[in-house]
Scaffold this active site. Structure first.
Site, PDB file in Angstrom:
ATOM      1  N   CYS A  92     -16.895  -8.096  -3.214  1.00 34.44           N
ATOM      2  CA  CYS A  92     -15.826  -8.284  -3.820  1.00 34.44           C
ATOM      3  C   CYS A  92     -15.914 -10.399  -3.340  1.00 34.44           C
ATOM      4  O   CYS A  92     -14.967 -10.342  -3.758  1.00 34.44           O
ATOM      5  CB  CYS A  92     -14.906  -7.615  -2.551  1.00 34.44           C
ATOM      6  SG  CYS A  92     -14.924  -7.704  -0.798  1.00 34.44           S
ATOM      7  N   HIS A 137     -12.091  -6.385   2.720  1.00 36.91           N
ATOM      8  CA  HIS A 137     -12.243  -6.777   1.330  1.00 36.91           C
ATOM      9  C   HIS A 137     -11.850  -8.150   1.541  1.00 36.91           C
ATOM     10  O   HIS A 137     -11.194  -8.484   2.599  1.00 36.91           O
ATOM     11  CB  HIS A 137     -11.367  -5.224   0.976  1.00 36.91           C
ATOM     12  CG  HIS A 137     -10.462  -5.621  -0.585  1.00 36.91           C
ATOM     13  ND1 HIS A 137     -12.315  -5.552  -1.092  1.00 36.91           N
ATOM     14  CD2 HIS A 137      -9.659  -6.345  -1.529  1.00 36.91           C
ATOM     15  CE1 HIS A 137     -11.801  -5.664  -3.213  1.00 36.91           C
ATOM     16  NE2 HIS A 137     -10.213  -5.893  -2.868  1.00 36.91           N
ATOM     17  N   ASP A 179      -6.264  -9.320  -8.118  1.00 34.26           N
ATOM     18  CA  ASP A 179      -7.843  -8.190  -7.262  1.00 34.26           C
ATOM     19  C   ASP A 179      -8.661  -8.117  -8.433  1.00 34.26           C
ATOM     20  O   ASP A 179      -8.839  -7.358  -8.963  1.00 34.26           O
ATOM     21  CB  ASP A 179      -7.480  -7.174  -6.993  1.00 34.26           C
ATOM     22  CG  ASP A 179      -8.879  -6.468  -5.906  1.00 34.26           C
ATOM     23  OD1 ASP A 179      -9.780  -7.384  -6.020  1.00 34.26           O
ATOM     24  OD2 ASP A 179      -9.045  -5.111  -4.679  1.00 34.26           O
TER      25      ASP A 179
END
Lengths: 305, 660
Positions: free
Chosen positions: B410, B454, B470
């Site tokens: 991520c 994250h 995202d």
């Protein structure tokens, strides 16, 4: 009936001097349908006591001297072949009597000992397949010598348990001893005692003893005593249920002899040493003192109410 | 030389339990103190046992001093200091162990035992979980057993019995402990406890370079648990924000403190409101975890300028806070020119390809929103992969990732997207935190672990404020919707063979793990979370308006009631209700005891009567005999005697005795 029993005691006390308590205890043991073990030195009057009791109660009397070569057949009897009839005929042994004196029981081998003890418990004898009842009443007085133990077979705890009481006559007091020496009572005199009670009366007394009343309060006291032997550290193991029953029936007989039809704690306390001492383990082996102190502890510490 | 008084030595029983207790007390602290303490304990214990067996002497004063100094020096060597929590506990433990070799008298043993109790308390500074609390009961039992053994004679040789007694004492103390827990005022600490050193090693940090979060996801350590007043929002709504990282140095994103951080941000509440509370594990950091945009009424928490919540001191122990969040709030619709420039910051001379791509996008999409969508589409449709083990990146990390390796975790996606957006002239920032979490249906809470870490992107549009996007969702939507385990089916998370998390697919283990977690959650919420505020509320519900006097009175009354109950239970007055005759017998005994005739408990009435009769006059004897006879009839002959008659006979006896 009580009067007759008192007469019996009185008569026995004429030949066995200064042992009123022990004589009464022996009588109580008989009335409670138990058997008696007398542990004492030779010459203390064990034989005199048993012989005198047999005389005054009108019981047939046999005496077996236990030795290491005594065989069970010597006590129970054997079958002998009769040439005339060509059959085996049973010859009853000395056990077929009403009062048996088993003298120095610990001299015989365990085999012979157990033959006697089984007969005591069952009140019948089985020989060669046929069962023969023993006469009523049947009362065994066994004796053993606490010292001079070499060559003896001590009775194990399980066998000791068969005896309702264990008694020790002990030395007579000075007064009694003086009388004994001056009056020179002999065995012959003991044999000349007369019967004071009928056999039926004696059996009836035995039945009445079993009917003596026992209250809840008294049962609680016995339970407390039994419990104390099981929980207190000075006893290696406690009293068995049979021990508790024995204590109760002995106390009943004692109460009956005192003329009561109910048991009070004092009765239990009176018979406690004789009934309980030989059933409890010696917490320190070999020292005879320990069990009597333990019993004394029971008498002093267990609450009556 | 002065003569030594012979002091009572320490019984074997107590010594055994003292040694066991020491082991139990030291054991949970072993992770926090130098390991040579084990050796020290072994030496001291062996020495003390040899002393007990009379094979050795107690050490001389000079030896003791030498041991003490060298132990302190050793602590200094291994901890670099003699103050602070770690060094302090190590020092305490060495003292606790060294005391063994001068354990001469009862007094020494008492000191040692009390020291043990204190040490048990210090272990709570490191771990206050339910397991640790349960374990400390064990150590306390052993210490109590040592204390009990100390009061016993040397002849008592059964350690088992001693510990049963100790356990019984502890059990009896539980109601009082519960009462004190509920009612005892929670006082503010007089001093601030220093934090243990080795805490907060894992967790979100104030900077992020490629690979950081992937590394974090190797840990299954619990970060926090959150419960919601209403329904738990869906997984893709649970973006737990911890920090924003606005400054990029070409490789690493940094947090940068600005003066404007402390200004309250401008925002308007819109849409639905979520109410939630979080119990977080110690992190040694000041930032908290919140859903954007959150507001809290707790005074020690403030909302920072970048919409994160911050506590005024680092969190060193489990901490509970409540907040309300508006996920659709309008966040900072206007940006000051200074901040506008700040969120466009990029280092020079790195990632030329990415810059060129950004320019290209700008030309195709003059509108900010469509540009953002175009970037996301690239991630979605291009050959991008989501993996825990991305290849290493060189100097131009964004370029290499976007155009060469195209595999990343991520942080790669959020970092490169932020870079591209900034290069295209859109203010953007990286946000780090946790995403999703495991929902516990039984107790209705979400539990978030380190592997839920994250990072995502926020960009700013005039009039609309900050918006969350995202990029990882484009590459691996299952990561957002189902969690990391699902997204990385091929790659196993390194949770370890022993961790129950490695066995999620085995149903019963998973159930067991969830139940265990529920228990922990309840513990934290209701036991550790029961602090001054909640106590006050609870007491308010119970007692109405509260004052300390009322609480004091309440405490005293409850404890008195408790003792009354215990004594009732112990003495059972309803069981010793005596019958009429037994009561009369007691009166009889009291009457005679006044005349110094005391019946022994094991003495029958007849025997008693016989014993005292000699002293009595004939009428007295008769009265005595009458009572004894009636009592005997009633108790033993099963001939009921009316109580009135007994009473009368007792009265007669009383009179005759008085008339003597």
């Amino acid at each position: 009936m009580l009067r007759q029993l008192e007469n019996c005691l009185h008569a026995v006390n004429q030949v066995l001097l200064g042992k009123e308590h022990q004589v009464r205890m022996a009588m109580a043991c008989l009335l409670a349908r138990g058997h008696l073990l007398i542990e004492d030195l030779p010459g203390m009057g064990k034989t005199t006591l048993s012989h005198a009791l047999a005389q005054v109660l009108g019981l047939s009397y046999q005496r077996v001297q236990f030795t290491s070569d005594l065989l069970p057949g010597d006590i129970l009897g054997t079958s002998v072949f009769e040439r005339n009839t060509g059959q085996f005929v049973f010859h009853p042994g000395p056990i077929f009597t009403q009062l048996l004196l088993a003298d120095e029981i610990n001299r015989a081998t365990p085999k012979s000992q157990s033959a006697l003890l089984e007969a005591m418990e069952e009140r019948q004898v089985t020989i060669e397949g046929s069962t023969r009842p023993l006469p009523e009443p049947f009362f065994v007085i066994a004796t053993q010598n606490p010292i001079c133990q070499s060559g003896t077979f001590a009775l194990p705890e399980s066998q000791l348990d068969r005896f309702l009481m264990r008694l020790s006559l002990g030395y007579p007091n000075a007064e009694a001893e003086r009388a004994l020496l001056t009056r020179a009572i002999t065995k012959r005199q003991a044999a000349s005692l007369t019967q004071q009670i009928e056999k039926d009366e004696l059996l009836k007394a035995q039945t009445q003893v079993s009917e003596v009343k026992v209250s809840d309060a008294l049962v609680s006291y016995i339970l407390r005593l039994v419990e104390a032997t099981r929980t207190n550290a000075q006893f290696v193991y406690g009293l068995s249920p049979r021990g508790g029953l024995a204590l109760l029936s002995a106390a009943k007989a004692w109460a009956f002899l005192a003329g009561r039809d109910y048991v009070i704690p004092e009765d239990v306390q009176s018979v406690l040493p004789q009934v309980v001492a030989h059933r409890l383990a010696h917490s320190a082996a070999g020292t005879g003192a320990t069990d009597s102190t333990a019993v004394q502890w029971l008498l002093n510490e267990v609450a009556v109410f | 030389m002065a003569e030594h008084k012979i002091k009572p030595s320490i019984p074997r029983n107590s010594l055994i339990w003292l040694l066991i207790a020491q082991v139990l007390v030291i054991l949970p602290l072993l992770w926090h103190v130098p390991l040579w303490i084990i050796g020290l304990w072994l030496v001291c214990a062996a020495w003390r046992i040899q002393v007990f067996r009379m094979r050795m002497q107690f050490p001389k004063a000079i030896v003791k001093v030498a041991m003490m100094v060298s132990a302190a020096f050793a602590v200094y060597l291994s901890r670099g200091s003699l103050v602070g929590l770690d060094a302090g506990v190590a020092l305490l433990l060495t003292a606790f162990v060294l005391k063994l070799v001068e354990l001469r008298s009862k007094r020494d043993a008492l000191v040692l035992i009390y020291l043990g109790f204190f040490t048990v308390v210090t272990s709570y500074l490191f771990d206050d979980s339910i397991l640790a609390a349960g374990y400390s009961l064990l150590s306390v039992t052993a210490l109590l057993a040592a204390l009990v053994g100390l009061q016993q004679t040397v002849l008592t040789g059964r350690p088992g019995k001693t510990v049963t007694q100790a356990a019984a004492i502890l059990l009896q103390a539980i109601p009082v402990a519960l009462l004190l827990f509920l009612f005892f005022p929670r006082l503010d600490p007089l001093w601030v406890l220093p934090a243990p050193k080795d805490k907060g090693v894992t967790g979100i940090s104030d900077h992020m370079s490629p690979g950081d979060i992937a590394e974090l996801s190797q840990s299954s350590e619990l970060v926090f648990r959150a419960s919601f007043t209403g329904e738990i929002p869906t997984q893709n709504q649970l973006y737990w924000r911890a920090l924003t990282l606005p400054y990029f140095d070409g490789r690493t994103w940094h947090m940068q403190n600005m003066t404007s951080d402390l200004l309250a941000p401008e925002w308007q509440a819109q849409g639905d409101m979520l109410e939630y509370s979080v119990i977080m594990q110690p992190s040694s950091r000041t930032w908290l975890y919140s859903l954007a945009v959150s507001q809290t009424e707790q005074k020690d928490i403030r909302l920072m300028n970048d919409f994160r919540l911050q506590h005024n001191t680092p969190i060193h122990r489990t901490y509970l806070y409540q907040a309300r969040a508006w996920p659709e709030a309008l966040a900072e619709p206007k940006l000051s020119p200074e901040k506008y420039r700040f969120y466009l910051q990029l280092p020079h001379k790195v990632n030329p390809q990415a810059r060129a791509w950004a320019q290209q996008l700008r030309q195709s999409y003059p509108d900010d929103e469509s540009l953002v969508r175009a970037v996301l589409r690239t991630f979605n449709q291009g050959e991008y992969f989501y993996t825990l083990k991305p290849p290493r990146l060189g100097k131009h990390s964004v370029d290499e990732f976007l155009f060469a390796t195209q595999t990343g975790f991520c942080e790669h996606y959020s970092s490169s997207m932020t870079f591209v957006l900034r290069a295209a002239g859109i203010p953007a920032r990286v946000v780090t935190g946790y995403q999703g979490g495991e929902v516990n249906r039984a107790e209705n809470y979400v539990q978030v672990r380190q592997y839920d870490a994250h990072s995502w992107v926020e960009y700013w549009r005039l009039g609309f404020g900050w918006h969350r996007v995202d990029p990882t969702f484009q590459v691996a939507p299952e990561r957002i919707e189902q969690g990391l385990q699902e997204a990385l089916r091929g790659e196993s998370l390194n949770t370890g063979l022993l961790s129950p998390l490695s066995y999620r697919h085995i149903n019963w283990i998973n159930q067991l793990r969830i139940s265990w977690d529920t228990l922990n959650y309840t513990w934290q919420k209701n036991v550790l979370g029961y602090q001054a505020e909640r106590q006050k509320n609870w007491l308010k519900g119970l007692l109405g308006e509260i004052s300390w006097q009322r609480i004091g009175v309440g405490l005293v009354i409850t404890i008195a009631l408790l003792f009354a109950l215990i004594s009732l239970w112990l003495f059972k007055p309803w069981q010793t209700r005596l019958s009429e005759t037994q009561r009369l017998l007691k009166q009889f005994e009291r009457l005679l005891a006044k005349r110094q005739y005391k019946r022994e408990p094991a003495e029958g009435l007849r025997a008693f009567q016989a014993r005292i009769q000699a002293d009595l006059s004939p009428p007295q004897r008769m009265a005595l005999d009458a009572f004894v006879h009636s009592y005997e009839q009633n108790e033993y002959a099963n001939v009921p005697v009316p109580a009135v008659q007994l009473k009368q006979q007792l009265q007669t006896l009383r009179h005759s005795l008085a008339g003597r």
